[in-house]
Design an enzyme around this catalytic site. Sequence first.
Site, short mmCIF file in Angstrom:
data_model
loop_
_atom_site.label_atom_id
_atom_site.label_comp_id
_atom_site.label_asym_id
_atom_site.label_seq_id
_atom_site.Cartn_x
_atom_site.Cartn_y
_atom_site.Cartn_z
N ARG A 21 0.72 -1.18 0.13
CA ARG A 21 0.24 -0.11 -0.11
C ARG A 21 0.98 1.38 0.42
NH1 ARG A 21 -2.01 -4.26 -1.02
NH2 ARG A 21 -3.74 -4.68 -0.22
N SER A 24 -10.10 -0.51 4.65
CA SER A 24 -9.21 -0.86 5.82
C SER A 24 -8.25 0.29 5.99
CB SER A 24 -8.19 -1.44 5.42
OG SER A 24 -8.64 -3.44 5.31
N GLU A 65 -3.79 3.34 6.73
CA GLU A 65 -3.86 3.13 5.02
C GLU A 65 -4.21 4.35 4.38
OE1 GLU A 65 -4.61 -0.70 3.63
OE2 GLU A 65 -5.71 -0.01 2.22
C1 LIG Z 1 -15.55 -1.69 0.71
C2 LIG Z 1 -14.20 -0.97 0.71
C3 LIG Z 1 -12.83 -2.36 -0.12
C4 LIG Z 1 -11.90 -1.68 0.06
N1 LIG Z 1 -11.14 -2.85 -0.36
C5 LIG Z 1 -9.56 -2.66 -0.80
C6 LIG Z 1 -8.81 -4.03 -0.92
O1 LIG Z 1 -9.13 -4.89 -0.97
N2 LIG Z 1 -7.82 -3.28 -1.32
C7 LIG Z 1 -7.08 -2.37 -1.06
O2 LIG Z 1 -5.86 -2.00 -1.61
N3 LIG Z 1 -7.84 -1.56 -1.09
C8 LIG Z 1 -9.31 -1.52 -1.10
N4 LIG Z 1 -9.87 -0.22 -0.77
C9 LIG Z 1 -9.58 1.14 -0.28
C10 LIG Z 1 -9.31 1.29 -2.08
O3 LIG Z 1 -10.91 1.23 -2.92
C11 LIG Z 1 -8.53 1.44 -2.50
O4 LIG Z 1 -7.08 1.93 -1.63
C12 LIG Z 1 -8.60 2.24 -3.79
O5 LIG Z 1 -7.33 1.96 -4.83
C13 LIG Z 1 -8.42 3.56 -3.91
O6 LIG Z 1 -8.97 4.67 -5.62
P1 LIG Z 1 -9.46 5.91 -5.58
O7 LIG Z 1 -10.16 5.60 -6.02
O8 LIG Z 1 -10.69 5.55 -4.72
O9 LIG Z 1 -8.50 7.11 -4.93
P2 LIG Z 1 -9.16 7.90 -3.79
O10 LIG Z 1 -9.64 7.52 -2.52
O11 LIG Z 1 -9.80 9.04 -4.86
O12 LIG Z 1 -7.42 8.82 -3.37
C14 LIG Z 1 -6.29 7.68 -3.07
C15 LIG Z 1 -4.90 7.99 -3.26
O13 LIG Z 1 -4.66 8.04 -4.39
C16 LIG Z 1 -4.57 9.55 -5.25
N5 LIG Z 1 -4.58 9.49 -6.54
C17 LIG Z 1 -6.09 9.13 -6.52
N6 LIG Z 1 -6.00 9.43 -8.07
C18 LIG Z 1 -4.30 9.47 -8.64
C19 LIG Z 1 -4.64 9.68 -9.98
N7 LIG Z 1 -4.91 9.68 -11.62
N8 LIG Z 1 -2.98 10.18 -9.35
C20 LIG Z 1 -2.69 10.00 -8.65
N9 LIG Z 1 -2.25 10.06 -7.13
C21 LIG Z 1 -4.01 9.37 -7.29
C22 LIG Z 1 -5.18 10.39 -3.90
O14 LIG Z 1 -4.54 12.30 -4.18
C23 LIG Z 1 -5.11 10.07 -2.86
O15 LIG Z 1 -3.99 10.24 -2.12
C24 LIG Z 1 -11.17 -0.04 -0.31
C25 LIG Z 1 -12.39 0.14 -0.22
C26 LIG Z 1 -13.44 0.24 0.41
C27 LIG Z 1 -14.40 1.37 1.02
#
Ligand SMILES: Cc1cc2nc3c(=O)[nH]c(=O)nc-3n(C[C@H](O)[C@H](O)[C@H](O)COP(=O)(O)OP(=O)(O)OC[C@H]3O[C@@H](n4cnc5c(N)ncnc54)[C@H](O)[C@@H]3O)c2cc1C
Length: 305
Positions: A177, A226, A296
Site C-alpha cells: 500500500r 481497511s 492506510e
Molecule cells: C469497501 C471497501 C473495500 C476496499 N477494499 C480494498 C482492498 O481490498 N484492497 C485495497 O488495496 N484497497 C481497498 N479499499 C480502498 C480503496 O478502494 C483503494 O485504495 C483504491 O485503490 C482507492 O482508489 P480511489 O480511486 O478511490 O482513490 P482515492 O480514494 O480517490 O484516492 C486515494 C489516493 O490516491 C490519490 N490518487 C487518486 N487518483 C490519482 C491519480 N490519478 N494519480 C495520482 N494519485 C491519485 C489520491 O490523491 C489519494 O491520495 C477498499 C475500500 C472500500 C470502501
Amino acid sequence: MTARGFAAGTPTVPLRGTWLEHEPLAEHTSWRVGGPAERLYQPADLDDLVEFLRALPVQEPLFWLGLGSNVLVRDGGIRGTVVCTKNRLRVIEARGPTCVYAEAGIPCSHVARFCTDRDWVGAEFLAGIPGTLGGALAMNAGAFGGEIWSLVRRALTVNRSGRRIWRAPEEFEVGYRHVHGPEGEWFLAAELELSPGDGRAGRERIKALLARRSATQPTHQPSCGSVFRNPPGDFAARLIEACGLKGHAVGGAQVSAKHANFIVNSGNATAADIETLISEVRNRVALLCGIWLEPEVRIVGEPLV
Ligand SMILES: Cc1cc2nc3c(=O)[nH]c(=O)nc-3n(C[C@H](O)[C@H](O)[C@H](O)COP(=O)(O)OP(=O)(O)OC[C@H]3O[C@@H](n4cnc5c(N)ncnc54)[C@H](O)[C@@H]3O)c2cc1C
C-alpha cells in the site's frame, strides 16, 4: 466552459470539462463525509486535463481524487483545486495479445471484467476494490494476494505543467500500500500485462472473491475499507478486536462489528468523528498491544474552525 476562479491576472483558457466551486466532497467520498473543495475540475478527457494543468497557476494547491474510497476529507474541506477523475478518463482498450491500456478514471472492477471477457487472467482480485485505476496505482491497491503494480508494464504520468511521461515500473518505489514516484506527477493511465487463461474460470474466481468480501466486510455501509495497514506479521483487525473495540463509536463513526479494521459511517458521522475514532483506536492498540498502527487511509484537508 472557462477556468474561472483562478487567481486574478491569470489567463482564462477554454476548457471542455466541468468546473465547480465549493463542491461538497461528501458526495465524492465513500465515507460520505468531508467539507467542500474550493474548486473541483472534472476533465472532459485526457487532452482536456493536460490543457487544464497547463493553465493552472503554479501556486494553486492541487489534489487528485478518484472514487474517494481511500481518503478522509476533513470537515473544513480542501483548499485549492481538486481534480476528480471519477466517471472521466474512461478509455480502456486492448494493446497487444494480453495487454490492457486503461485510463485513470476506469473503475478497478471494470478492468477485471475487461480482462476475463478476453480470456486474460491475473486481474480478478481488482473486482472488489471500489476505486479507480489511478487511485489503485497511487496506493498499490491489492487483495487476496494480488497487487496492481505486479501487473504494470508502464504507467503514463503527467506533471504540473501538463507534460505526459511514460514511466517504467522500475522508476517507482513500490511496497505494501505504498508507491513513491517522481515528485509532482500524477497517473493518467497504465498498461497492464495479463496472462492468457480461461475467462470463465476467472469470472468464477471473481464471484467467489466478491462473496467472500460480502461475508466478511460491511459492504453495505459507507466506509473506506481497511483503515489501518497490517503491521508486519499481524493483522490490524485482530489487534483491534483483541482490544475490545468492535462496535466502539464516536458520534456517527463506529468500528464495524463485522470487520474490526473497518470504520463505518452509521448515518450522521462527521470527518472529525472518524478522525477521533481513528486516534482512539490507535491509542488503545498501542497501550494494550504495544503496536502503533499506521493508517492506510489518507487524511486530507482542513478541520472545521
Ligand atoms: C469497501 C471497501 C473495500 C476496499 N477494499 C480494498 C482492498 O481490498 N484492497 C485495497 O488495496 N484497497 C481497498 N479499499 C480502498 C480503496 O478502494 C483503494 O485504495 C483504491 O485503490 C482507492 O482508489 P480511489 O480511486 O478511490 O482513490 P482515492 O480514494 O480517490 O484516492 C486515494 C489516493 O490516491 C490519490 N490518487 C487518486 N487518483 C490519482 C491519480 N490519478 N494519480 C495520482 N494519485 C491519485 C489520491 O490523491 C489519494 O491520495 C477498499 C475500500 C472500500 C470502501
